[in-house]
Design a protein around this motif. Sequence first.
Motif, PDB file in Angstrom:
ATOM      1  N   UNK A   1     117.972  22.466 -13.895  1.00 37.27           N
ATOM      2  CA  UNK A   1     117.369  23.562 -13.085  1.00 37.27           C
ATOM      3  C   UNK A   1     116.442  24.089 -13.314  1.00 37.27           C
ATOM      4  N   UNK A   2     116.407  24.700 -14.459  1.00 42.34           N
ATOM      5  CA  UNK A   2     115.068  25.644 -15.101  1.00 42.34           C
ATOM      6  C   UNK A   2     113.932  24.910 -15.279  1.00 42.34           C
ATOM      7  N   UNK A   3     114.425  23.649 -15.882  1.00 45.16           N
ATOM      8  CA  UNK A   3     113.052  22.808 -16.214  1.00 45.16           C
ATOM      9  C   UNK A   3     112.333  22.215 -15.148  1.00 45.16           C
ATOM     10  N   UNK A   4     113.150  21.704 -14.156  1.00 48.60           N
ATOM     11  CA  UNK A   4     112.679  21.085 -12.885  1.00 48.60           C
ATOM     12  C   UNK A   4     111.654  22.192 -12.235  1.00 48.60           C
ATOM     13  N   UNK A   5     112.559  23.315 -11.979  1.00 43.08           N
ATOM     14  CA  UNK A   5     111.990  24.719 -11.050  1.00 43.08           C
ATOM     15  C   UNK A   5     110.665  24.900 -11.717  1.00 43.08           C
ATOM     16  N   UNK A   6     110.253  25.118 -12.957  1.00 43.63           N
ATOM     17  CA  UNK A   6     109.126  25.450 -13.484  1.00 43.63           C
ATOM     18  C   UNK A   6     108.068  24.426 -13.566  1.00 43.63           C
ATOM     19  N   UNK A   7     108.585  22.984 -13.682  1.00 47.89           N
ATOM     20  CA  UNK A   7     107.512  22.115 -13.358  1.00 47.89           C
ATOM     21  C   UNK A   7     106.962  22.154 -12.058  1.00 47.89           C
ATOM     22  N   UNK A   8     107.661  22.302 -10.954  1.00 46.45           N
ATOM     23  CA  UNK A   8     107.333  22.421  -9.714  1.00 46.45           C
ATOM     24  C   UNK A   8     106.218  23.627  -9.458  1.00 46.45           C
ATOM     25  N   UNK A   9     106.635  24.880  -9.899  1.00 43.89           N
ATOM     26  CA  UNK A   9     106.047  26.083  -9.863  1.00 43.89           C
ATOM     27  C   UNK A   9     104.605  25.829 -10.564  1.00 43.89           C
ATOM     28  N   UNK A  10     104.479  25.067 -11.631  1.00 41.24           N
ATOM     29  CA  UNK A  10     103.077  25.068 -12.552  1.00 41.24           C
ATOM     30  C   UNK A  10     102.335  24.066 -11.451  1.00 41.24           C
TER      31      UNK A  10
ATOM     32  N   UNK B   1     103.306  30.176  -0.515  1.00 40.64           N
ATOM     33  CA  UNK B   1     104.719  29.882  -0.222  1.00 40.64           C
ATOM     34  C   UNK B   1     105.315  28.854  -1.080  1.00 40.64           C
ATOM     35  N   UNK B   2     104.494  27.646  -1.173  1.00 42.16           N
ATOM     36  CA  UNK B   2     105.022  26.434  -1.878  1.00 42.16           C
ATOM     37  C   UNK B   2     105.282  26.874  -3.490  1.00 42.16           C
ATOM     38  N   UNK B   3     104.536  27.804  -3.897  1.00 46.82           N
ATOM     39  CA  UNK B   3     104.984  28.347  -5.445  1.00 46.82           C
ATOM     40  C   UNK B   3     106.144  29.133  -5.194  1.00 46.82           C
ATOM     41  N   UNK B   4     106.235  30.068  -4.416  1.00 47.66           N
ATOM     42  CA  UNK B   4     107.361  30.958  -4.345  1.00 47.66           C
ATOM     43  C   UNK B   4     108.740  30.237  -4.003  1.00 47.66           C
ATOM     44  N   UNK B   5     108.558  29.056  -3.325  1.00 46.58           N
ATOM     45  CA  UNK B   5     110.000  28.380  -3.217  1.00 46.58           C
ATOM     46  C   UNK B   5     110.625  27.730  -4.321  1.00 46.58           C
ATOM     47  N   UNK B   6     109.903  27.682  -5.579  1.00 42.69           N
ATOM     48  CA  UNK B   6     110.439  26.978  -6.613  1.00 42.69           C
ATOM     49  C   UNK B   6     111.005  27.926  -7.690  1.00 42.69           C
ATOM     50  N   UNK B   7     110.521  29.183  -7.362  1.00 43.74           N
ATOM     51  CA  UNK B   7     110.803  30.035  -8.633  1.00 43.74           C
ATOM     52  C   UNK B   7     112.551  30.592  -8.587  1.00 43.74           C
ATOM     53  N   UNK B   8     112.910  30.888  -7.498  1.00 40.69           N
ATOM     54  CA  UNK B   8     114.302  31.470  -7.442  1.00 40.69           C
ATOM     55  C   UNK B   8     115.153  30.584  -8.411  1.00 40.69           C
ATOM     56  N   UNK B   9     115.086  29.200  -8.109  1.00 35.58           N
ATOM     57  CA  UNK B   9     116.168  28.295  -9.005  1.00 35.58           C
ATOM     58  C   UNK B   9     115.952  28.459 -10.407  1.00 35.58           C
TER      59      UNK B   9
END
Length: 423
Positions: free
Chosen positions: A80-89, A114-122
């Motif tokens: 989850x950490x890996x995918x979340x950071x990839x989507x945030x980038x 909004x799109x970028x913020x959506x991926x950070x919490x995971x």
Amino acid sequence: MSTSTVTDTRRHLPLILINLAVLLSATGNGITIVALPWLVLQQTGRATDAAVVAGAATLPLLLSSLFSGTVVDRFGRRPTSLVSDALSAVSVALIPLAAATVGLSVPLIAALAALGAAFDPAGMSAREAMLPAATRAAQWPIDRVNSVYEANFNVAYLVGPGIGGVLIATVGPVNTLWVTAACFLASIAVIAFLKLEGAGVPHRDARPSSMWSGTLEGLKFVWRNRLLRTLALVDMAIVALYMPIESVLLPVYFTDLGQPAQLGWVLMAMSLGGVVGALGYGALAARVRRRTVMLVAVAVLGACMVAFAFLPPLWAMLAIAAVIGLVYGPVGPIANYAMQTRSPEHMRGRVVGVMTSTAYAAGPLGYMLAGPLIDAAGLTATAIALAVPVCVIAAVCVALPALRELDDEVAPLWTSAEGAVDG
């Protein structure tokens, strides 16, 4: 290198990697806190537009953080950490790409924020859920681990806004966002090397049956625990009232002065105070009462918000910001301790996700009220309107019996990591 030195390094390595990843990703977010409002204010000059973008970056956090814990418990902490950071980038990089192609408008900036913020919490929930296993490996006291972890966030928000302010002044707010994307990519590289018990995909019988049912289980667990419920509600109110000061009022004030670097300095002073406060708590945890630290933090925050309202000289703002960071630095470690000692291993992600989501629940309302109020009544009146309720909350907290449970001796529920495979 001796065998004992190698062994010592190995058992500390998971804790080092988690904290490094937190430092990198949070630094990127710290840059964004300065860059996005400045980008909007540079284009329109209206506080309401800056508040719209700030609210757009916060609104998805409520829903995504609520479900992020279930994602962590269902798919695993490291993945989850890996995918979340990839989507945030990717989402952050879309802003300068859009600027170079179709052009930027307030609605587009708000949508991408909004799109970028959506991926950070995971990603945040995943890394925080790995702390107990890293604590076992390092053989550190849990309060010490939590203080170092929260100090990392403050270091990131010390470095990030400063970098953001300097980059805005040199290359502009649009190009500054490329650095944010690079921070997320660096965090991915760090977590890729992490090997930790319980960080991989959980066993089938330990996973939530569905996203919806898993999230409901987390909500019920937090609500039924009196201490967690109280901390969540107090945090929700404080975040809603304070964040508009940091994300709307101060950017408007320093924009009017034409001083982006000074905004970065104020946020850096706050983060520096937070580093000292968090690390100091780790050293003094055995000799101070957690409830007392919480009460002092909320009361001093209210007083400092009143002081901000009078828009004092820069040196005074820097001092006020440092005091806020100093008293609030221990609050994160204390909240982490409450979650870690009250949540079972297989529900760790969901408890962290639910507690995080409450911090964002009232944020958009605070932003939406603050922006128009600044335009209509001015900075001072708005700051006072936000500060007075915080002072009231501080008085109410003294009478809350649930906060006394912070000092109860509770056996941690994270002494084993059954139900998950290694990362």
